[in-house]
Scaffold this motif. Structure first.
Motif, PDB file in Angstrom:
ATOM      1  N   LYS A   4     -76.446  15.906  -9.917  1.00 33.00           N
ATOM      2  CA  LYS A   4     -76.736  14.497  -9.724  1.00 33.00           C
ATOM      3  C   LYS A   4     -76.458  14.105  -8.283  1.00 33.00           C
ATOM      4  CE  LYS A   4     -75.794   9.994 -11.674  1.00 33.00           C
ATOM      5  NZ  LYS A   4     -75.051   9.259 -12.674  1.00 33.00           N
ATOM      6  N   SER A   5     -77.517  13.835  -7.572  1.00 27.70           N
ATOM      7  CA  SER A   5     -77.411  13.362  -6.201  1.00 27.70           C
ATOM      8  C   SER A   5     -78.242  12.099  -6.126  1.00 27.70           C
ATOM      9  CB  SER A   5     -77.939  14.412  -5.235  1.00 27.70           C
ATOM     10  OG  SER A   5     -77.943  13.897  -3.932  1.00 27.70           O
ATOM     11  N   VAL A   6     -77.581  10.962  -6.065  1.00 27.31           N
ATOM     12  CA  VAL A   6     -78.291   9.699  -6.143  1.00 27.31           C
ATOM     13  C   VAL A   6     -78.119   8.940  -4.838  1.00 27.31           C
ATOM     14  CG1 VAL A   6     -78.478   7.526  -7.383  1.00 27.31           C
ATOM     15  CG2 VAL A   6     -77.958   9.605  -8.627  1.00 27.31           C
ATOM     16  N   ALA A   7     -79.228   8.566  -4.251  1.00 27.65           N
ATOM     17  CA  ALA A   7     -79.210   7.773  -3.020  1.00 27.65           C
ATOM     18  C   ALA A   7     -79.880   6.443  -3.307  1.00 27.65           C
ATOM     19  CB  ALA A   7     -79.954   8.510  -1.914  1.00 27.65           C
ATOM     20  N   SER A   8     -79.358   5.400  -2.748  1.00 28.47           N
ATOM     21  CA  SER A   8     -79.925   4.075  -2.966  1.00 28.47           C
ATOM     22  C   SER A   8     -80.994   3.807  -1.912  1.00 28.47           C
ATOM     23  CB  SER A   8     -78.814   3.032  -2.878  1.00 28.47           C
ATOM     24  OG  SER A   8     -79.357   1.755  -3.008  1.00 28.47           O
ATOM     25  N   LEU A   9     -82.187   3.472  -2.367  1.00 35.32           N
ATOM     26  CA  LEU A   9     -83.300   3.185  -1.480  1.00 35.32           C
ATOM     27  C   LEU A   9     -83.744   1.748  -1.722  1.00 35.32           C
ATOM     28  CD1 LEU A   9     -85.421   6.358  -2.197  1.00 35.32           C
ATOM     29  CD2 LEU A   9     -83.848   6.033  -0.317  1.00 35.32           C
ATOM     30  N   GLN A  10     -84.033   1.022  -0.662  1.00 33.54           N
ATOM     31  CA  GLN A  10     -84.524  -0.335  -0.822  1.00 33.54           C
ATOM     32  C   GLN A  10     -85.855  -0.470  -0.109  1.00 33.54           C
ATOM     33  OE1 GLN A  10     -81.550  -3.061   0.513  1.00 33.54           O
ATOM     34  NE2 GLN A  10     -80.406  -2.924  -1.383  1.00 33.54           N
ATOM     35  N   MET A  38     -87.013   6.351  -8.759  1.00 34.56           N
ATOM     36  CA  MET A  38     -87.187   5.473  -9.916  1.00 34.56           C
ATOM     37  C   MET A  38     -86.224   4.298  -9.862  1.00 34.56           C
ATOM     38  SD  MET A  38     -85.310   8.046 -12.499  1.00 34.56           S
ATOM     39  CE  MET A  38     -85.952   9.420 -11.606  1.00 34.56           C
ATOM     40  N   ALA A  39     -86.327   3.427 -10.814  1.00 32.52           N
ATOM     41  CA  ALA A  39     -85.410   2.306 -10.937  1.00 32.52           C
ATOM     42  C   ALA A  39     -84.042   2.840 -11.371  1.00 32.52           C
ATOM     43  CB  ALA A  39     -85.929   1.307 -11.950  1.00 32.52           C
ATOM     44  N   PRO A  40     -82.947   2.189 -10.951  1.00 31.50           N
ATOM     45  CA  PRO A  40     -81.605   2.690 -11.274  1.00 31.50           C
ATOM     46  C   PRO A  40     -81.321   2.823 -12.769  1.00 31.50           C
ATOM     47  CG  PRO A  40     -81.477   1.004  -9.593  1.00 31.50           C
ATOM     48  CD  PRO A  40     -82.896   1.036 -10.061  1.00 31.50           C
ATOM     49  N   ASP A  41     -81.939   2.008 -13.608  1.00 31.95           N
ATOM     50  CA  ASP A  41     -81.660   2.091 -15.049  1.00 31.95           C
ATOM     51  C   ASP A  41     -82.349   3.272 -15.728  1.00 31.95           C
ATOM     52  OD1 ASP A  41     -84.098   0.952 -14.571  1.00 31.95           O
ATOM     53  OD2 ASP A  41     -83.985  -0.484 -16.222  1.00 31.95           O
ATOM     54  N   GLN A  42     -83.245   3.967 -15.046  1.00 27.94           N
ATOM     55  CA  GLN A  42     -83.945   5.109 -15.627  1.00 27.94           C
ATOM     56  C   GLN A  42     -83.324   6.454 -15.253  1.00 27.94           C
ATOM     57  OE1 GLN A  42     -87.820   4.479 -14.000  1.00 27.94           O
ATOM     58  NE2 GLN A  42     -88.466   3.152 -15.673  1.00 27.94           N
ATOM     59  N   VAL A  43     -82.292   6.448 -14.419  1.00 26.61           N
ATOM     60  CA  VAL A  43     -81.702   7.697 -13.928  1.00 26.61           C
ATOM     61  C   VAL A  43     -81.076   8.502 -15.069  1.00 26.61           C
ATOM     62  CG1 VAL A  43     -79.936   8.673 -12.429  1.00 26.61           C
ATOM     63  CG2 VAL A  43     -81.355   6.805 -11.617  1.00 26.61           C
ATOM     64  N   SER A  44     -80.359   7.846 -15.966  1.00 32.11           N
ATOM     65  CA  SER A  44     -79.714   8.563 -17.073  1.00 32.11           C
ATOM     66  C   SER A  44     -80.730   9.281 -17.950  1.00 32.11           C
ATOM     67  CB  SER A  44     -78.897   7.588 -17.914  1.00 32.11           C
ATOM     68  OG  SER A  44     -77.875   7.035 -17.144  1.00 32.11           O
ATOM     69  N   ASP A  45     -81.843   8.633 -18.233  1.00 33.22           N
ATOM     70  CA  ASP A  45     -82.888   9.255 -19.051  1.00 33.22           C
ATOM     71  C   ASP A  45     -83.502  10.453 -18.335  1.00 33.22           C
ATOM     72  OD1 ASP A  45     -82.503   7.323 -21.009  1.00 33.22           O
ATOM     73  OD2 ASP A  45     -84.064   6.014 -20.173  1.00 33.22           O
ATOM     74  N   PHE A  46     -83.723  10.335 -17.033  1.00 34.70           N
ATOM     75  CA  PHE A  46     -84.287  11.429 -16.241  1.00 34.70           C
ATOM     76  C   PHE A  46     -83.377  12.643 -16.248  1.00 34.70           C
ATOM     77  CE2 PHE A  46     -84.496  13.562 -12.048  1.00 34.70           C
ATOM     78  CZ  PHE A  46     -85.763  14.087 -12.130  1.00 34.70           C
ATOM     79  N   LEU A  47     -82.088  12.429 -16.085  1.00 35.64           N
ATOM     80  CA  LEU A  47     -81.150  13.562 -16.054  1.00 35.64           C
ATOM     81  C   LEU A  47     -80.892  14.138 -17.431  1.00 35.64           C
ATOM     82  CD1 LEU A  47     -78.584  12.201 -13.451  1.00 35.64           C
ATOM     83  CD2 LEU A  47     -80.365  13.901 -13.090  1.00 35.64           C
ATOM     84  N   ALA A  48     -81.080  13.350 -18.479  1.00 34.49           N
ATOM     85  CA  ALA A  48     -80.810  13.828 -19.843  1.00 34.49           C
ATOM     86  C   ALA A  48     -81.930  14.726 -20.387  1.00 34.49           C
ATOM     87  CB  ALA A  48     -80.613  12.644 -20.775  1.00 34.49           C
ATOM     88  N   LYS A  49     -83.180  14.439 -20.019  1.00 38.16           N
ATOM     89  CA  LYS A  49     -84.273  15.243 -20.582  1.00 38.16           C
ATOM     90  C   LYS A  49     -84.421  16.567 -19.835  1.00 38.16           C
ATOM     91  CE  LYS A  49     -88.051  13.188 -17.978  1.00 38.16           C
ATOM     92  NZ  LYS A  49     -89.288  12.433 -18.025  1.00 38.16           N
ATOM     93  N   LYS A  50     -84.941  17.565 -20.555  1.00 42.30           N
ATOM     94  CA  LYS A  50     -85.077  18.896 -19.970  1.00 42.30           C
ATOM     95  C   LYS A  50     -86.480  19.159 -19.539  1.00 42.30           C
ATOM     96  CE  LYS A  50     -81.230  21.152 -22.095  1.00 42.30           C
ATOM     97  NZ  LYS A  50     -80.714  22.390 -22.533  1.00 42.30           N
TER      98      LYS A  50
END
Length: 50
Positions: A4-10, A38-50
């Motif tokens: 998990k490497s998350v950078a904030s982009l605006q 993606m939007a910040p609320d979609q990150v968990s779903d992205f990392l959870a799926k294979k």
């Protein structure tokens, strides 16, 4: 296995996040990196799926 490497982009008024995860190839066994913006609320779903 996820890296998990998350950078904030605006951009303008939208708030975006870049997520990177490490995926193991079933054919060769080598690891590759998958990136998505993606939007910040979609990150968990992205990392959870294979």
């Amino acid at each position: 296995m996820a890296k998990k490497s998350v950078a904030s982009l605006q951009t303008g008024s939208k708030r975006l996040t870049k997520a990177i995860k490490m995926v193991k190839s079933p054919k060769s066994g080598a690891y590759t990196f998958v990136e998505a913006v993606m939007a910040p609320d979609q990150v968990s779903d992205f990392l959870a799926k294979k």
